[in-house]
Design a protein around this motif. Structure first.
Motif, PDB file in Angstrom:
ATOM      1  N   UNK A  35       0.935  -0.930  -0.139  1.00  0.00           N
ATOM      2  CA  UNK A  35       0.358  -0.434   0.033  1.00  0.00           C
ATOM      3  C   UNK A  35       0.716   1.453  -0.080  1.00  0.00           C
ATOM      4  N   UNK A  36       2.480   0.976   0.468  1.00  0.00           N
ATOM      5  CA  UNK A  36       2.950   2.360   0.185  1.00  0.00           C
ATOM      6  C   UNK A  36       3.874   2.644  -1.108  1.00  0.00           C
ATOM      7  N   UNK A  37       2.923   3.863  -1.432  1.00  0.00           N
ATOM      8  CA  UNK A  37       3.653   4.205  -3.089  1.00  0.00           C
ATOM      9  C   UNK A  37       4.564   4.744  -2.670  1.00  0.00           C
ATOM     10  N   UNK A  38       5.906   4.079  -4.124  1.00  0.00           N
ATOM     11  CA  UNK A  38       6.966   5.231  -4.374  1.00  0.00           C
ATOM     12  C   UNK A  38       6.760   6.654  -4.214  1.00  0.00           C
ATOM     13  N   UNK A  39       7.543   7.237  -3.153  1.00  0.00           N
ATOM     14  CA  UNK A  39       7.569   9.284  -2.745  1.00  0.00           C
ATOM     15  C   UNK A  39       7.658   9.457  -3.988  1.00  0.00           C
ATOM     16  N   UNK A  40       9.269   8.978  -4.448  1.00  0.00           N
ATOM     17  CA  UNK A  40       9.405   9.918  -5.793  1.00  0.00           C
ATOM     18  C   UNK A  40       8.377   9.909  -7.143  1.00  0.00           C
ATOM     19  N   UNK A  41       8.072   9.072  -7.017  1.00  0.00           N
ATOM     20  CA  UNK A  41       7.209   8.853  -8.457  1.00  0.00           C
ATOM     21  C   UNK A  41       6.042   9.343  -8.187  1.00  0.00           C
ATOM     22  N   UNK A  45       4.370  13.109 -10.957  1.00  0.00           N
ATOM     23  CA  UNK A  45       3.171  13.411 -11.070  1.00  0.00           C
ATOM     24  C   UNK A  45       3.312  11.600 -12.270  1.00  0.00           C
ATOM     25  N   UNK A  46       3.499  10.518 -11.579  1.00  0.00           N
ATOM     26  CA  UNK A  46       3.375   9.358 -12.469  1.00  0.00           C
ATOM     27  C   UNK A  46       2.157   8.670 -11.953  1.00  0.00           C
ATOM     28  N   UNK A  47       1.745   8.192 -12.948  1.00  0.00           N
ATOM     29  CA  UNK A  47       0.385   7.743 -12.642  1.00  0.00           C
ATOM     30  C   UNK A  47       0.315   6.372 -12.487  1.00  0.00           C
ATOM     31  N   UNK A  48      -0.501   5.621 -11.799  1.00  0.00           N
ATOM     32  CA  UNK A  48       0.149   4.547 -10.827  1.00  0.00           C
ATOM     33  C   UNK A  48       1.019   3.797 -10.079  1.00  0.00           C
ATOM     34  N   UNK A  49       1.932   4.997  -9.377  1.00  0.00           N
ATOM     35  CA  UNK A  49       3.103   4.923  -9.059  1.00  0.00           C
ATOM     36  C   UNK A  49       3.130   3.686  -8.173  1.00  0.00           C
ATOM     37  N   UNK A  50       4.189   2.569  -8.373  1.00  0.00           N
ATOM     38  CA  UNK A  50       4.523   0.532  -7.455  1.00  0.00           C
ATOM     39  C   UNK A  50       4.169   1.536  -6.453  1.00  0.00           C
ATOM     40  N   UNK A  92       7.154   5.070   6.558  1.00  0.00           N
ATOM     41  CA  UNK A  92       6.543   5.257   4.779  1.00  0.00           C
ATOM     42  C   UNK A  92       8.059   5.383   3.732  1.00  0.00           C
ATOM     43  N   UNK A  93       7.897   6.131   2.920  1.00  0.00           N
ATOM     44  CA  UNK A  93       9.066   5.739   2.119  1.00  0.00           C
ATOM     45  C   UNK A  93       9.326   7.252   1.887  1.00  0.00           C
ATOM     46  N   UNK A  94      10.416   8.020   2.682  1.00  0.00           N
ATOM     47  CA  UNK A  94      11.251   8.824   2.817  1.00  0.00           C
ATOM     48  C   UNK A  94      12.614   9.080   2.274  1.00  0.00           C
ATOM     49  N   UNK A  95      12.163  10.215   1.369  1.00  0.00           N
ATOM     50  CA  UNK A  95      13.084  10.339   0.024  1.00  0.00           C
ATOM     51  C   UNK A  95      13.557  11.892   0.649  1.00  0.00           C
ATOM     52  N   UNK A  96      15.597  11.630   0.954  1.00  0.00           N
ATOM     53  CA  UNK A  96      16.362  12.924   1.764  1.00  0.00           C
ATOM     54  C   UNK A  96      17.331  12.937  -0.149  1.00  0.00           C
ATOM     55  N   UNK A  97      17.147  12.556  -1.043  1.00  0.00           N
ATOM     56  CA  UNK A  97      17.983  12.673  -2.288  1.00  0.00           C
ATOM     57  C   UNK A  97      16.892  12.541  -3.336  1.00  0.00           C
ATOM     58  N   UNK A  98      17.929  13.409  -4.261  1.00  0.00           N
ATOM     59  CA  UNK A  98      17.214  14.304  -5.940  1.00  0.00           C
ATOM     60  C   UNK A  98      16.724  15.543  -5.732  1.00  0.00           C
TER      61      UNK A  98
END
Length: 221
Positions: A35-41, A45-50, A92-98
């Protein structure tokens, strides 16, 4: 003298209820990764993110493909792939890069601390040899110690690069940040080669798409 006999005695239960409860609770925690979507996607704006589970599954299958030719234990690679993001089931999927606008307001060190606390809690509740092995594999991945960990850290980045390429092609979108942030970051021979191949194919696709667009433009002469 009469011999003692165990005939008629009740067989011991193979699994006591507390252990069954622990395993079931563990499976439910793991299930949250679907159920946890990959935050970066999502933020791109990715549709149906993995989901995180999607990411970990392809990593595990890619780990399966590694082996003696790469100097690694493929079984260990599969296991490490399956546990490396397990803590995200709780935090959750925390983002610290990019790019900064896609990052969470948290440092990498704080993220690792939260992940470690969550992971150790999961392992403590599961207990037994499995809990200890998951903890050990996760720590090895985080430190990058060992040949399997070095390959899996590369694999983690490469799976993202490959997924970015897949999304660009399938959804006709541009995701350059995922390629910029990983450029030159691979350390193992196999993933240097795989990354180079994906980038070359991406460049060819972009060139073909540009040429196709050029032929559709109305002539002004």
């Amino acid at each position: 003298m009469a011999e003692s006999s165990t005939v008629g005695s009740a067989p011991s239960a193979p699994d006591d209820p507390p252990r069954i409860t622990k395993i079931l609770d563990f499976m439910r925690v793991v299930g949250k990764l679907k159920e946890v979507k990959r935050t970066g996607w999502v933020r791109s704006g990715v549709r149906g993110a993995e989901s995180v589970a999607d990411h970990m599954y392809r990593m595990a299958m890619m780990g399966f493909a590694l082996g003696a030719a790469d100097g690694v234990d493929s079984t260990k690679c599969i296991k490490m792939a399956l546990v490396h993001d397990l803590a995200e089931s709780l935090i959750g999927d925390l983002v610290t890069e990019g790019e900064s606008h896609r990052q969470d307001k948290i440092t990498r060190e704080e993220k690792i601390r939260l992940e470690r606390e969550a992971l150790h809690g999961i392992c403590d509740r599961l207990g037994g040899d499995a809990g200890e092995e998951i903890r050990s594999l996760w720590e090895e991945f985080e430190t990058g110690d060992g040949v399997e960990a070095r390959h899996l850290r590369d694999l983690d980045k490469f799976e993202m690069v490959l997924q970015a390429s897949d999304y660009e092609e399938a959804q006709s979108m541009a995701l350059p940040d995922f390629f910029r942030s990983t450029a030159g970051k691979f350390t193992t021979a196999v993933f240097k080669a795989l990354d180079a191949e994906v980038r070359q194919r991406r460049e060819r696709r972009q060139r073909d798409e540009s040429e196709a667009q050029a032929t559709k433009r109305p002539r002004t002469d």
